[in-house]
Design a protein around this motif. Structure first.
Motif, short mmCIF file in Angstrom:
data_model
loop_
_atom_site.label_atom_id
_atom_site.label_comp_id
_atom_site.label_asym_id
_atom_site.label_seq_id
_atom_site.Cartn_x
_atom_site.Cartn_y
_atom_site.Cartn_z
N ASN A 51 0.82 -1.12 0.09
CA ASN A 51 -0.04 -0.02 0.12
C ASN A 51 0.75 1.18 0.02
O ASN A 51 0.59 2.44 -0.64
CB ASN A 51 -0.93 -0.07 1.34
N LYS A 52 1.93 1.20 0.99
CA LYS A 52 2.73 2.47 0.87
C LYS A 52 3.40 2.79 -0.52
O LYS A 52 3.52 3.77 -1.03
CB LYS A 52 3.84 2.19 2.04
N CYS A 53 4.00 1.55 -1.05
CA CYS A 53 4.54 1.61 -2.37
C CYS A 53 3.76 2.11 -3.67
O CYS A 53 3.84 2.90 -4.27
CB CYS A 53 5.19 0.33 -2.82
N VAL A 54 2.46 1.59 -3.57
CA VAL A 54 1.41 1.88 -4.52
C VAL A 54 1.05 3.53 -4.44
O VAL A 54 0.94 4.37 -5.37
CB VAL A 54 0.22 1.12 -4.48
N GLN A 55 0.75 3.99 -3.18
CA GLN A 55 0.56 5.25 -3.12
C GLN A 55 1.53 6.06 -3.58
O GLN A 55 1.23 7.28 -4.23
CB GLN A 55 0.17 5.60 -1.47
N GLU A 56 2.69 5.94 -3.05
CA GLU A 56 4.03 6.55 -3.29
C GLU A 56 4.22 6.72 -4.83
O GLU A 56 4.32 7.89 -5.52
CB GLU A 56 5.31 6.20 -2.80
N ILE A 57 4.20 5.62 -5.66
CA ILE A 57 4.37 5.51 -6.85
C ILE A 57 3.33 6.07 -7.91
O ILE A 57 3.65 6.95 -8.74
CB ILE A 57 4.61 4.09 -7.46
N ALA A 58 1.97 5.88 -7.58
CA ALA A 58 0.93 6.69 -8.00
C ALA A 58 1.05 7.87 -7.94
O ALA A 58 0.87 8.70 -9.00
CB ALA A 58 -0.38 6.09 -7.48
N GLN A 59 1.58 8.51 -6.95
CA GLN A 59 1.73 10.26 -6.76
C GLN A 59 2.52 10.69 -7.60
O GLN A 59 2.59 11.64 -8.35
CB GLN A 59 1.93 10.41 -5.23
N LYS A 60 3.75 9.97 -7.79
CA LYS A 60 4.85 10.22 -8.60
C LYS A 60 4.60 10.03 -10.25
O LYS A 60 5.02 10.84 -10.98
CB LYS A 60 6.21 9.44 -8.43
N PHE A 61 3.71 9.22 -10.48
CA PHE A 61 3.45 9.02 -11.72
C PHE A 61 2.40 10.03 -12.16
O PHE A 61 2.61 10.87 -13.35
CB PHE A 61 2.46 7.62 -11.78
N ILE A 62 1.46 10.62 -11.34
CA ILE A 62 0.65 11.74 -11.42
C ILE A 62 1.46 13.16 -11.77
O ILE A 62 1.34 13.94 -12.64
CB ILE A 62 -0.35 11.62 -10.26
N ASP A 63 2.50 13.09 -10.77
CA ASP A 63 3.40 14.43 -10.82
C ASP A 63 4.25 14.66 -12.31
O ASP A 63 4.35 15.46 -12.55
CB ASP A 63 4.25 14.29 -9.69
N ASN A 64 4.30 13.21 -12.65
CA ASN A 64 5.07 13.32 -13.91
C ASN A 64 4.37 13.04 -15.18
O ASN A 64 4.92 12.75 -16.26
CB ASN A 64 6.35 12.43 -13.92
N ILE A 65 3.19 13.03 -15.21
CA ILE A 65 2.17 12.40 -16.19
C ILE A 65 2.27 13.07 -17.58
O ILE A 65 2.45 12.46 -18.60
CB ILE A 65 0.70 12.61 -15.68
N GLU A 66 2.65 14.51 -17.58
CA GLU A 66 2.97 15.28 -18.84
C GLU A 66 4.14 14.47 -19.64
O GLU A 66 4.18 14.40 -20.76
CB GLU A 66 3.23 16.59 -18.56
N SER A 67 5.23 14.48 -18.80
CA SER A 67 6.46 14.00 -19.34
C SER A 67 6.41 12.48 -19.77
O SER A 67 6.94 12.25 -20.90
CB SER A 67 7.68 14.11 -18.22
N ILE A 68 5.53 11.68 -19.08
CA ILE A 68 5.24 10.21 -19.32
C ILE A 68 4.72 10.23 -20.47
O ILE A 68 5.04 9.30 -21.44
CB ILE A 68 4.72 9.61 -18.22
#
Length: 337
Positions: free
Chosen positions: A172-189
């Protein structure tokens, strides 16, 4: 589907296939180019081949959406060590990219998520495998990871409870952290500028998953019994390739006659060998050859390379138990089920 293309005995099975074809290549300089793809065999590439071609009766495999196909691809290349097979790249990967107007050679956003999910889940699976095989104990895990939330096992607890609690909390900790980072970088991704989610020093992945990986390497992968099974598995894979090698040594016309049910008397051993390969794999070989001999194919591969792929398709699709049984039959170690 991520691990669907893994051969029997996992990474050691992959290495065994690569080593066998490298030896084959070294033995005959005239055939040096035939096995180039198979000396770099990888379960990811084989999995892509399975879902886009080998499965089903037509040339579309599982007939998946373009998004699902691109989400599967961990290594979207044909010119690197980790890569797709050229034919699958040309006919399936490129078509999916064109459909979605995605740039070739750039990891798809959903593939980034798949890769991260794989990293998280398989860290936990390694520990779970170690527990189930009794290579490690719940108390071993408590002593190693109590500082990051592993509960002390108690006699009244059911065996999996401390591990399940630890696993659930960490995932759960990993998923929350990675999901947030994915959202933060969604434009570049989505623009294809970022293909890996960066890891900071304070990230859960760096602090916890790295520790789990190191523990697994030290305490689980290096266990003598596990290593012996893997080494035996590699020998089984190479042994199967040795037993099927006579099919690879035949000239093309004799091989074509053989799969058409002819010249069994002239090649009785090879005739029985070809009959052990499921018809679906034979049909895919024939479908490929029909295309390569047609007018639309500009750079056809050699027939022998397609035949070698047929053997790898068959062997890599086996389970561990079936590979062992098939090896025992072909070596004359076993005669009955």
């Amino acid at each position: 589907m991520h691990d669907i293309g893994n051969p029997p005995f996992g990474h050691l099975g992959e290495a065994a296939i690569r080593r066998w074809f490298k030896r084959k290549q070294d033995q005959n300089e005239q055939e040096a180019d035939i096995y180039n793809e198979l000396i770099n065999f990888d379960g990811n590439a084989q999995g892509f081949r399975l879902i886009t071609y080998l499965s089903g009766n037509d040339e579309y495999g599982l007939n998946l959406t373009a998004s699902t196909i691109l989400a599967f691809v961990k290594y979207p290349f044909i010119n690197k060590e980790k890569r797709l097979f050229k034919a699958d790249y040309q006919f399936s990967y490129k078509a999916a990219c064109e459909k979605l107007k995605w740039k070739e050679g750039v990891k798809f956003p959903l593939a980034i998520i798949m890769d991260l999910a794989d990293e998280i889940s398989y860290c936990m699976s390694d520990l779970e495998d170690g527990l189930e095989k009794k290579v490690i104990s719940p108390y071993d895990l408590y002593m190693e990871f109590k500082d990051i939330g592993y509960l002390e096992p108690k006699e009244e607890d059911m065996y999996p409870y401390p591990f399940i609690a630890f696993k659930t909390k960490l995932i759960n900790k990993c998923v929350q952290e990675i999901a947030q980072k994915f959202i933060d970088n969604i434009e570049s991704i989505v623009e294809g500028k970022m293909v890996e989610i960066p890891i900071g020093d304070d990230d859960v992945r760096k602090k916890y998953l790295d520790r789990i990986k190191k523990f697994a390497r030290k305490r689980i992968y290096s266990d003598r019994n596990i290593e012996l099974v893997e080494l035996a598995g590699a020998k089984i894979i190479e042994g199967l390739l040795n037993e099927y090698e006579p099919l690879l040594e035949m000239n093309e016309n004799d091989f074509i006659d053989l799969i058409d049910g002819k010249n069994g008397k002239q090649h009785p051993f090879e005739f029985r060998l070809i009959n052990t390969i499921p018809k679906n794999y034979i049909k895919k070989y024939q479908k490929s050859m029909d295309y390569y001999k047609g007018e639309n194919c500009e750079e056809p591969p050699s027939e022998k390379s397609v035949r070698a792929q047929l053997l790898v398709d068959f062997i890599s699709g086996m389970t561990d138990d079936f590979a062992l049984e098939q090896y025992q039959f072909l070596k004359g170690i076993k005669l009955h089920d």
